[in-house]
Design a protein around this motif. Sequence first.
Motif, PDB file in Angstrom:
ATOM      1  N   ASP A  83       1.262  28.818 -14.912  1.00  0.00           N
ATOM      2  CA  ASP A  83       2.027  27.741 -15.534  1.00  0.00           C
ATOM      3  C   ASP A  83       2.019  27.922 -17.056  1.00  0.00           C
ATOM      4  OD1 ASP A  83       3.038  25.274 -16.490  1.00  0.00           O
ATOM      5  OD2 ASP A  83       2.310  24.231 -14.711  1.00  0.00           O
ATOM      6  N   LYS A  84       3.214  28.023 -17.648  1.00  0.00           N
ATOM      7  CA  LYS A  84       3.321  28.196 -19.102  1.00  0.00           C
ATOM      8  C   LYS A  84       3.697  26.898 -19.818  1.00  0.00           C
ATOM      9  CE  LYS A  84       5.915  31.844 -18.252  1.00  0.00           C
ATOM     10  NZ  LYS A  84       6.825  33.009 -18.387  1.00  0.00           N
ATOM     11  N   ILE A  85       3.959  25.845 -19.065  1.00  0.00           N
ATOM     12  CA  ILE A  85       4.250  24.549 -19.683  1.00  0.00           C
ATOM     13  C   ILE A  85       2.969  23.731 -19.803  1.00  0.00           C
ATOM     14  CG2 ILE A  85       5.488  22.353 -19.403  1.00  0.00           C
ATOM     15  CD1 ILE A  85       7.807  23.926 -18.208  1.00  0.00           C
ATOM     16  N   PHE A  86       2.266  23.556 -18.690  1.00  0.00           N
ATOM     17  CA  PHE A  86       0.934  22.956 -18.703  1.00  0.00           C
ATOM     18  C   PHE A  86      -0.034  23.996 -18.144  1.00  0.00           C
ATOM     19  CE2 PHE A  86       3.458  18.937 -18.401  1.00  0.00           C
ATOM     20  CZ  PHE A  86       3.073  18.411 -19.625  1.00  0.00           C
ATOM     21  N   LYS A  98       0.846  -1.191   0.000  1.00  0.00           N
ATOM     22  CA  LYS A  98       0.000   0.000   0.000  1.00  0.00           C
ATOM     23  C   LYS A  98       0.878   1.236   0.000  1.00  0.00           C
ATOM     24  CE  LYS A  98      -4.167  -1.940   0.492  1.00  0.00           C
ATOM     25  NZ  LYS A  98      -5.293  -1.726  -0.453  1.00  0.00           N
ATOM     26  N   LEU A  99       0.444   2.272  -0.732  1.00  0.00           N
ATOM     27  CA  LEU A  99       1.227   3.498  -0.793  1.00  0.00           C
ATOM     28  C   LEU A  99       0.362   4.668  -1.217  1.00  0.00           C
ATOM     29  CD1 LEU A  99       1.898   4.282  -4.075  1.00  0.00           C
ATOM     30  CD2 LEU A  99       3.159   2.145  -3.855  1.00  0.00           C
ATOM     31  N   SER A 100       0.826   5.867  -0.885  1.00  0.00           N
ATOM     32  CA  SER A 100       0.318   7.092  -1.481  1.00  0.00           C
ATOM     33  C   SER A 100       1.432   7.640  -2.353  1.00  0.00           C
ATOM     34  CB  SER A 100      -0.071   8.105  -0.403  1.00  0.00           C
ATOM     35  OG  SER A 100      -1.204   7.657   0.324  1.00  0.00           O
ATOM     36  N   LEU A 101       1.098   8.531  -3.289  1.00  0.00           N
ATOM     37  CA  LEU A 101       2.133   9.014  -4.197  1.00  0.00           C
ATOM     38  C   LEU A 101       1.959  10.488  -4.518  1.00  0.00           C
ATOM     39  CD1 LEU A 101       1.014   9.420  -7.399  1.00  0.00           C
ATOM     40  CD2 LEU A 101       0.830   6.937  -7.227  1.00  0.00           C
ATOM     41  N   VAL A 102       3.101  11.102  -4.845  1.00  0.00           N
ATOM     42  CA  VAL A 102       3.136  12.470  -5.350  1.00  0.00           C
ATOM     43  C   VAL A 102       3.892  12.432  -6.669  1.00  0.00           C
ATOM     44  CG1 VAL A 102       3.776  14.867  -4.918  1.00  0.00           C
ATOM     45  CG2 VAL A 102       3.235  13.352  -2.988  1.00  0.00           C
ATOM     46  N   GLY A 103       3.266  12.931  -7.738  1.00  0.00           N
ATOM     47  CA  GLY A 103       3.904  12.973  -9.051  1.00  0.00           C
ATOM     48  C   GLY A 103       4.077  14.398  -9.512  1.00  0.00           C
ATOM     49  N   LEU A 104       5.305  14.762  -9.858  1.00  0.00           N
ATOM     50  CA  LEU A 104       5.633  16.125 -10.240  1.00  0.00           C
ATOM     51  C   LEU A 104       5.824  16.225 -11.750  1.00  0.00           C
ATOM     52  CD1 LEU A 104       6.479  19.030  -9.385  1.00  0.00           C
ATOM     53  CD2 LEU A 104       8.804  18.137  -9.089  1.00  0.00           C
ATOM     54  N   SER A 105       4.998  17.027 -12.419  1.00  0.00           N
ATOM     55  CA  SER A 105       5.100  17.263 -13.862  1.00  0.00           C
ATOM     56  C   SER A 105       5.046  15.930 -14.616  1.00  0.00           C
ATOM     57  CB  SER A 105       6.366  18.060 -14.165  1.00  0.00           C
ATOM     58  OG  SER A 105       6.359  18.518 -15.498  1.00  0.00           O
ATOM     59  N   TYR A 106       6.118  15.549 -15.331  1.00  0.00           N
ATOM     60  CA  TYR A 106       6.094  14.260 -16.029  1.00  0.00           C
ATOM     61  C   TYR A 106       5.832  13.123 -15.048  1.00  0.00           C
ATOM     62  CZ  TYR A 106       7.657  10.173 -18.655  1.00  0.00           C
ATOM     63  OH  TYR A 106       7.715   8.929 -19.251  1.00  0.00           O
ATOM     64  N   VAL A 129      -1.364  12.705  -5.310  1.00  0.00           N
ATOM     65  CA  VAL A 129      -1.136  14.139  -5.521  1.00  0.00           C
ATOM     66  C   VAL A 129      -0.545  14.315  -6.912  1.00  0.00           C
ATOM     67  CG1 VAL A 129      -0.029  16.252  -4.720  1.00  0.00           C
ATOM     68  CG2 VAL A 129      -0.705  14.493  -3.060  1.00  0.00           C
ATOM     69  N   ILE A 130      -1.211  15.106  -7.741  1.00  0.00           N
ATOM     70  CA  ILE A 130      -0.745  15.402  -9.090  1.00  0.00           C
ATOM     71  C   ILE A 130      -0.309  16.867  -9.117  1.00  0.00           C
ATOM     72  CG2 ILE A 130      -1.339  15.543 -11.532  1.00  0.00           C
ATOM     73  CD1 ILE A 130      -1.294  12.680 -10.468  1.00  0.00           C
ATOM     74  N   CYS A 131       0.965  17.103  -9.401  1.00  0.00           N
ATOM     75  CA  CYS A 131       1.506  18.460  -9.424  1.00  0.00           C
ATOM     76  C   CYS A 131       1.782  18.898 -10.857  1.00  0.00           C
ATOM     77  CB  CYS A 131       2.800  18.521  -8.618  1.00  0.00           C
ATOM     78  SG  CYS A 131       2.653  18.062  -6.875  1.00  0.00           S
ATOM     79  N   CYS A 132       1.027  19.851 -11.333  1.00  0.00           N
ATOM     80  CA  CYS A 132       1.228  20.518 -12.636  1.00  0.00           C
ATOM     81  C   CYS A 132       1.517  19.532 -13.765  1.00  0.00           C
ATOM     82  CB  CYS A 132       2.341  21.557 -12.539  1.00  0.00           C
ATOM     83  SG  CYS A 132       3.937  20.956 -11.919  1.00  0.00           S
ATOM     84  N   ALA A 133       0.729  18.473 -13.844  1.00  0.00           N
ATOM     85  CA  ALA A 133       0.883  17.475 -14.909  1.00  0.00           C
ATOM     86  C   ALA A 133      -0.376  17.476 -15.767  1.00  0.00           C
ATOM     87  CB  ALA A 133       1.118  16.085 -14.316  1.00  0.00           C
TER      88      ALA A 133
END
Length: 367
Positions: free
Chosen positions: A285-288, A117-125, A145-149
């Motif tokens: 955000d100018k990338i996404f 079991k886990l939680s996750l944080v994903g940054l951009s890609y 957690v989804i960060c600017c993706a």
Amino acid sequence: MTRCFSLTAARNRCYKSSFLKAGLRSTITDLQDGTVMHCWVPKTHNDSKPNLLLIHGLGANTMWQWGDTIRKMIPFFNIFVPDLVFFGDSYTTRPERSESFQAQCVMRVMEANSVKKLSLVGLSYGGFVGYSLAAQFSEAVERVVICCAGVCMEEKDLKEGVFKVSDLEEAADILVPQTPEKLRELLGFAMFKPPPSTLVPSCLLADFIDVSEPTISVSRTSTNFSSLLIANRLPQYVCFAFGVVMCTEYTEEKKELIRAIPKDRKLSNITKISQPTLILWGEYDKIFPLELGHRLKRHLGENAHLVVIKGTGHAFIVEKPKESYRHLKSFLVDLQPPPSTPSPIPNNENHLSSCKGEAEKITLKTA
């Protein structure tokens, strides 16, 4: 008298030391299919703590992007920090380049470490990879957690003006910079208030791009950049520039990862994940563009919460680290939903079309 000193190598050693002091150890997992994965894992697993997976974005390796976050999160979690395929010490001989394949590789590393079991944080890609992991392994993933993706982007968005750079090859050249000029251009896209172009000399940026090149000659009587860097006293945006790239390894493979993101991508084909989800986004955000954050919120419905970090760009975790951490802790540690961010974009596709590429204006209308 001068001495040669690679700032990139020094910073890398500093991060390695901090990871070790935080109770992590470096591991290599051979997946026996031509893929080898590097991951930082706990030296000692604490069964009383939940597990947290931190997935980096495009850049040198995971240490540069999560170093400060780990220091704050380590008291609450068993932390796992992998290098994605073609970053750091992870690589594959297989032809797959999708975020789905990346997610499968990461999950196999978690399974090799007996993580159920886990939680996750994903940054951009890393947010694309994290979302795919949560979709494919829903029983294992508890919170996301989804960060600017731009998970909910579509291939047609490239032609319809959603992005400031619509040519995919040009975007790949910026996101995987190989010259100081391209690195400065990336800073301009990634940050709301990028540093003056004269702040960091080109020779320093060249060192970060390819640490294998001759190191920088630093005068003993000049400003001691090396001590500033190791002491972590340089401005955060300069450290961000340092962490974008460190070498020229797997340059083409990284560009292939970027090309694979929009290929045949349609919103109707994107799985709706069921886990409680926090979406963090920079206001400018100018990338996404922020529009994609609202699109992801609508796609997931009431199960997701969108928080917009004011006065920041794509690199909000660098521009406002304290505020970013506060939201992460509230959601992952305190298990509290964040205050809802009212969407400035009504659920109306005609209005959406007229607002593409206008994230700044949209946000101002909310005020």
